[in-house]
Design a protein around this motif. Sequence first.
Motif, PDB file in Angstrom:
ATOM      1  N   PHE A 369       8.002 -28.585 -13.206  1.00  0.00           N
ATOM      2  CA  PHE A 369       8.199 -27.902 -14.482  1.00  0.00           C
ATOM      3  C   PHE A 369       7.120 -28.290 -15.488  1.00  0.00           C
ATOM      4  O   PHE A 369       6.726 -27.475 -16.328  1.00  0.00           O
ATOM      5  CB  PHE A 369       9.589 -28.220 -15.039  1.00  0.00           C
ATOM      6  N   ASP A 373       5.889 -24.582 -15.293  1.00  0.00           N
ATOM      7  CA  ASP A 373       6.769 -23.885 -16.237  1.00  0.00           C
ATOM      8  C   ASP A 373       7.179 -24.876 -17.323  1.00  0.00           C
ATOM      9  O   ASP A 373       8.298 -25.379 -17.331  1.00  0.00           O
ATOM     10  CB  ASP A 373       8.004 -23.346 -15.496  1.00  0.00           C
ATOM     11  N   LEU A 378      13.811 -27.684 -19.202  1.00  0.00           N
ATOM     12  CA  LEU A 378      13.783 -27.802 -17.738  1.00  0.00           C
ATOM     13  C   LEU A 378      13.158 -29.125 -17.303  1.00  0.00           C
ATOM     14  O   LEU A 378      13.593 -29.717 -16.302  1.00  0.00           O
ATOM     15  CB  LEU A 378      13.013 -26.631 -17.130  1.00  0.00           C
ATOM     16  N   SER A 423      16.006 -19.858 -18.254  1.00  0.00           N
ATOM     17  CA  SER A 423      15.850 -19.633 -16.811  1.00  0.00           C
ATOM     18  C   SER A 423      17.160 -19.495 -16.065  1.00  0.00           C
ATOM     19  O   SER A 423      17.143 -19.371 -14.843  1.00  0.00           O
ATOM     20  CB  SER A 423      15.046 -20.789 -16.198  1.00  0.00           C
TER      21      SER A 423
END
Length: 525
Positions: A369, A373, A378, A423
Amino acid sequence: MKKLSVISNHSLTQAQWFLFFFIAALVLWGISLGNVPLRDWDEGTRALVAREIYRTGNWLYPTLQGKSYLLKPPLMDWAIALSYSMGGVHEFTTRLPGAFFSACGVPLLYGVGQELFRQRLPAVLAASVYLTLLPVVRHGRLAMLDGTAVSFFLLLLFCLLKSRQDRRWAVGVGLGVGLIGLTKGLLVVPLGAIAGAFLLVDRQFNLLTSPYLWLGLLLGNAPAFAWYIAQWQHYGTSFLQVHFQSQGLERLSQTVENHGGAPWYYFLELLKYTWPWMIFWPGGLYLAWQKRRSSWGCLVLIGTIGYLLIISVMNTKLPWYIMPVYPFFALAVAAQLAEFWQNHQRYPRFLIVMFGFLAVAGLAGCVYFILADPQPVLILMGGVVALTMGVVAWFIQQNNPRFMLMLFLGMYLILGLLMTSKSWVWELNEAFPVKPVAALIREKTNPTQVVYTSFGYGRPSLNFYSDRQVIPADTATLQRVWSKQPYLLLDSATLAALSLPDSVSLGTAEGFTLVTPKPNFVAPL
């Protein structure tokens, strides 16, 4: 024998445990409920139908973009329309009714466990497992029917078990049947069959002669029967064909809309999404087999094997069809955890290996992550996974039953972090972001005009947010309808290939351009 007072403490009454699990579930199901757009297909469809009920006041004969909607019973659509009337039309109010009903399943499963095991410890463990199962939480938060239907099924089971001591509870059995039928139609058949098989195996024959049961069946099914009769009288045999044949029976023998899969499709779903509780499930099933003459053992086996067999032989496979299995999954896991709790002189060494692996996986996820991302939530979630699983492995190595408490708290926090991220509805990544494109259509087109698009398939969420009907079409169809002067929503490749004469671009969003013929340009309203 050592026990943890924090869970097995009997100072909490049954009502207090109900309230505790209800509040814990409401928080997890409700947090950041409207933080991401509605997804295709189910959420967009539910929102469209409910909005038309809200706008038109047509509660008896729902429509989908002006056309009769015959596919599903209306209970969830009614609930969402009511939510719209109270809080406006947006994501939170769309998902709120389903999330609320689904969250009710957690305290209901605690009640079911209390009646089955006749002990508080496994009942608390079962509700805790169900509360922290990823697919239960995620699907329950979506504007879908399955989480709600499972909660009504748990209401049915709870009342069925309570009626062994007090026949008046049998009224709730009939109410549960009726609510399932008004939520998801034919799902009442397999779920009713599981409840009926358990009633017979558990030798509750006297309940079949109870006037309370038949009163409940009458009261619970009267609204459903009334609605079905009204649809049949209004639409005739076309309603029966669409509602029962196309949406129900055909899914047994045919692959509908290319949603097929191997017979072991749902076992893979369990393997993918039920960690870390999957580690304890085989042992729980084995205990259920050993205790198959007990109420909890026979219910777990009937529910798990019976329902998995039904959905596995169906040709149509969809991930949410497995939802009714999860209460039985949680009961089996709880039985294994209770066994570990009471016999913790030496835990199996493979548990240390499994949770050690999950700790490493959590750390790897944290790194992923950060690199791929970089959402802070996250990244933090990956760190919590690594920390939780590592501490659980250490407690297990110490033969300390506190590993269960740590696992419950850690999983609750992990799921809470996931739900606050962007997400948790990962299907949104399967296609272009819908809101910018919908805003373009809504601002630049006439509300009564159909929009044709070069995108490969129709998206109910795009129809919902744009408040227009957006129809997918191939290149030849787009070329043909251009002469009729509609609005076209085209990707760049199709726009270049068509070479539309006298076209005017009304704007571009997410790689799509909205065009209309120049002589008939309609100014924004």
